[in-house]
Design an enzyme around this catalytic site. Structure first.
Site, PDB file in Angstrom:
ATOM      1  N   ASP A  56      35.338  41.637  26.546  1.00 32.58           N
ATOM      2  CA  ASP A  56      36.268  40.492  26.412  1.00 32.58           C
ATOM      3  C   ASP A  56      36.498  39.958  24.996  1.00 32.58           C
ATOM      4  O   ASP A  56      36.596  38.727  24.811  1.00 32.58           O
ATOM      5  CB  ASP A  56      35.815  39.336  27.319  1.00 32.58           C
ATOM      6  CG  ASP A  56      35.833  39.714  28.792  1.00 32.58           C
ATOM      7  OD1 ASP A  56      36.065  40.883  29.112  1.00 32.58           O
ATOM      8  OD2 ASP A  56      35.598  38.825  29.632  1.00 32.58           O
TER       9      ASP A  56
ATOM     10  N   ASP B 179      39.425  40.108  30.265  1.00 31.68           N
ATOM     11  CA  ASP B 179      39.723  39.123  31.280  1.00 31.68           C
ATOM     12  C   ASP B 179      41.247  39.185  31.447  1.00 31.68           C
ATOM     13  O   ASP B 179      41.979  39.149  30.448  1.00 31.68           O
ATOM     14  CB  ASP B 179      39.283  37.744  30.727  1.00 31.68           C
ATOM     15  CG  ASP B 179      38.613  36.876  31.752  1.00 31.68           C
ATOM     16  OD1 ASP B 179      38.065  37.398  32.735  1.00 31.68           O
ATOM     17  OD2 ASP B 179      38.636  35.633  31.561  1.00 31.68           O
TER      18      ASP B 179
ATOM     19  N   HIS C 191      43.857  37.555  33.902  1.00 29.53           N
ATOM     20  CA  HIS C 191      44.114  36.679  35.043  1.00 29.53           C
ATOM     21  C   HIS C 191      45.608  36.521  35.343  1.00 29.53           C
ATOM     22  O   HIS C 191      46.411  36.396  34.417  1.00 29.53           O
ATOM     23  CB  HIS C 191      43.546  35.284  34.765  1.00 29.53           C
ATOM     24  CG  HIS C 191      42.060  35.231  34.590  1.00 29.53           C
ATOM     25  ND1 HIS C 191      41.185  35.884  35.427  1.00 29.53           N
ATOM     26  CD2 HIS C 191      41.282  34.577  33.680  1.00 29.53           C
ATOM     27  CE1 HIS C 191      39.937  35.633  35.034  1.00 29.53           C
ATOM     28  NE2 HIS C 191      39.967  34.857  33.969  1.00 29.53           N
TER      29      HIS C 191
ATOM     30  N   SER D  38      40.044  30.288  38.794  1.00 31.33           N
ATOM     31  CA  SER D  38      39.101  29.696  37.833  1.00 31.33           C
ATOM     32  C   SER D  38      39.768  28.648  36.951  1.00 31.33           C
ATOM     33  O   SER D  38      39.099  27.992  36.154  1.00 31.33           O
ATOM     34  CB  SER D  38      38.487  30.789  36.943  1.00 31.33           C
ATOM     35  OG  SER D  38      39.412  31.224  35.958  1.00 31.33           O
TER      36      SER D  38
ATOM     37  N   HIS E 121      43.468  30.725  30.694  1.00 32.88           N
ATOM     38  CA  HIS E 121      43.115  31.623  29.593  1.00 32.88           C
ATOM     39  C   HIS E 121      43.346  33.061  30.037  1.00 32.88           C
ATOM     40  O   HIS E 121      43.332  33.352  31.238  1.00 32.88           O
ATOM     41  CB  HIS E 121      41.637  31.439  29.183  1.00 32.88           C
ATOM     42  CG  HIS E 121      40.692  31.777  30.293  1.00 32.88           C
ATOM     43  ND1 HIS E 121      40.389  30.889  31.307  1.00 32.88           N
ATOM     44  CD2 HIS E 121      40.018  32.920  30.587  1.00 32.88           C
ATOM     45  CE1 HIS E 121      39.568  31.462  32.159  1.00 32.88           C
ATOM     46  NE2 HIS E 121      39.327  32.706  31.757  1.00 32.88           N
TER      47      HIS E 121
ATOM     48  N   LYS F  30      39.770  42.859  34.476  1.00 28.57           N
ATOM     49  CA  LYS F  30      39.021  42.195  35.563  1.00 28.57           C
ATOM     50  C   LYS F  30      39.536  40.783  35.766  1.00 28.57           C
ATOM     51  O   LYS F  30      40.229  40.238  34.898  1.00 28.57           O
ATOM     52  CB  LYS F  30      37.531  42.163  35.222  1.00 28.57           C
ATOM     53  CG  LYS F  30      37.243  41.366  33.978  1.00 28.57           C
ATOM     54  CD  LYS F  30      35.772  41.389  33.643  1.00 28.57           C
ATOM     55  CE  LYS F  30      35.529  40.737  32.304  1.00 28.57           C
ATOM     56  NZ  LYS F  30      35.936  39.312  32.260  1.00 28.57           N
TER      57      LYS F  30
ATOM     58  N   GLU G  29      36.979  34.736  41.363  1.00 31.89           N
ATOM     59  CA  GLU G  29      36.447  34.803  40.008  1.00 31.89           C
ATOM     60  C   GLU G  29      35.731  36.134  39.879  1.00 31.89           C
ATOM     61  O   GLU G  29      35.149  36.634  40.852  1.00 31.89           O
ATOM     62  CB  GLU G  29      35.488  33.632  39.744  1.00 31.89           C
ATOM     63  CG  GLU G  29      34.862  33.609  38.353  1.00 31.89           C
ATOM     64  CD  GLU G  29      35.878  33.664  37.192  1.00 31.89           C
ATOM     65  OE1 GLU G  29      36.556  34.712  37.019  1.00 31.89           O
ATOM     66  OE2 GLU G  29      35.970  32.677  36.451  1.00 31.89           O
TER      67      GLU G  29
ATOM     68  N   ALA H 263      31.391  36.369  27.042  1.00 34.11           N
ATOM     69  CA  ALA H 263      30.440  35.379  26.550  1.00 34.11           C
ATOM     70  C   ALA H 263      29.067  35.723  27.120  1.00 34.11           C
ATOM     71  O   ALA H 263      28.944  36.066  28.288  1.00 34.11           O
ATOM     72  CB  ALA H 263      30.883  33.973  27.011  1.00 34.11           C
TER      73      ALA H 263
ATOM     74  N   CYS I 204      30.504  36.470  31.063  1.00 33.43           N
ATOM     75  CA  CYS I 204      30.879  37.849  31.406  1.00 33.43           C
ATOM     76  C   CYS I 204      29.876  38.890  30.932  1.00 33.43           C
ATOM     77  O   CYS I 204      29.676  39.910  31.596  1.00 33.43           O
ATOM     78  CB  CYS I 204      32.290  38.136  30.902  1.00 33.43           C
ATOM     79  SG  CYS I 204      33.509  37.207  31.865  1.00 33.43           S
TER      80      CYS I 204
HETATM   81  C1  VGL Z   1      34.687  34.410  30.465  1.00 34.95           C
HETATM   82  C2  VGL Z   1      34.843  32.202  31.066  1.00 34.95           C
HETATM   83  C3  VGL Z   1      35.963  32.457  31.811  1.00 34.95           C
HETATM   84  C4  VGL Z   1      33.973  35.472  29.685  1.00 34.95           C
HETATM   85  C5  VGL Z   1      35.809  34.696  31.213  1.00 34.95           C
HETATM   86  O1  VGL Z   1      34.619  36.462  29.278  1.00 34.95           O
HETATM   87  O2  VGL Z   1      32.739  35.334  29.493  1.00 34.95           O
HETATM   88  N1  VGL Z   1      34.211  33.171  30.402  1.00 34.95           N
HETATM   89  N2  VGL Z   1      36.438  33.707  31.879  1.00 34.95           N
HETATM   90 ZN    ZN Z   2      38.288  34.132  32.793  1.00 35.62          ZN
END
Ligand code: VGL
Ligand code: ZN
Length: 194
Positions: free
Chosen positions: A15, A58, A60, A66, A77, A102, A109, A137, A141
């Protein structure tokens, strides 16, 4: 600890996208920009050796569960095909990179790069048994991806100098949880490539 990049090793870059990394990103992860240099070094190591490199993103839909408007924890995001969902421009992905999208189901989620994706199928087809994980993060993730990988039976090396988290405390807890579950930590100078 010294650890080898073997024939059955793959790199997973989690990510590294504008919304997490860019200064004006929708969901900035502190420290994301500072790990990109090391992430690029790991990519070079795996590329030189001809090993599989995966970049998860990510990805979405605009009405993802989420998002705060739907009662979720996050601002919108990484909306599919938006600037924010693009890989951070300083990330140097090789042209043969395997991109795994993903979080594409509006009603689920999915923090893990294995969740609802073809990742496990592709890695097992190529005989991959050891994965090296970097990116963001640490507390979301990266953590979810590592925990799924361990459950699926992979050896997991968390690249400690190439991960960044949303919060320090939850990232420290996540790292401990990953170690307790069987992951090992390594940094660039400990990676053996013959
Ligand atoms: C993530 C929060 C929401 C990540 C993804 O990539 O860690 N964190 N969506
Ligand atoms: Zn996300």
């Amino acid at each position: 600890m010294k650890v080898a990049v073997t024939k059955s090793s793959a790199l997973i870059v989690v990510d590294i996208q504008n919304d997490f990394c860019a200064e004006d990103g929708a969901l900035p992860v502190p420290g994301c920009r500072s790990i990109v240099e090391n992430v690029n070094k790991y990519i070079e190591v795996f590329e030189r050796r001809g090993q599989i490199i995966v970049a998860s993103r990510d990805w979405h839909p605009p009405n993802h569960i989420s998002f705060k408007v739907r009662g979720g924890p996050w601002p919108p995001h990484c909306v599919q095909s938006s600037k924010g969902a693009e890989f951070y421009p300083e990330l140097k992905l090789p042209k043969e990179v395997l991109i795994i999208s993903k979080g594409t189901d509006p009603n689920a989620e999915a923090y893990s790069a294995f969740d609802g994706t073809e990742l496990h199928y592709v890695l097992s087809k190529h005989g991959i048994r050891r994965i090296f994980v970097c990116g963001v993060a640490t507390d979301y993730c990266v953590r979810a991806t590592v925990m799924d990988a361990l459950k699926l039976g992979y050896e997991v090396v968390l690249l400690d100098d190439a991960v960044a988290g949303v919060s320090n405390e939850s990232s420290q807890n996540a790292v401990l949880e990953m170690i307790r579950s069987g992951a090992v930590l390594a940094e660039l100078k400990e990676i053996l490539v013959e």
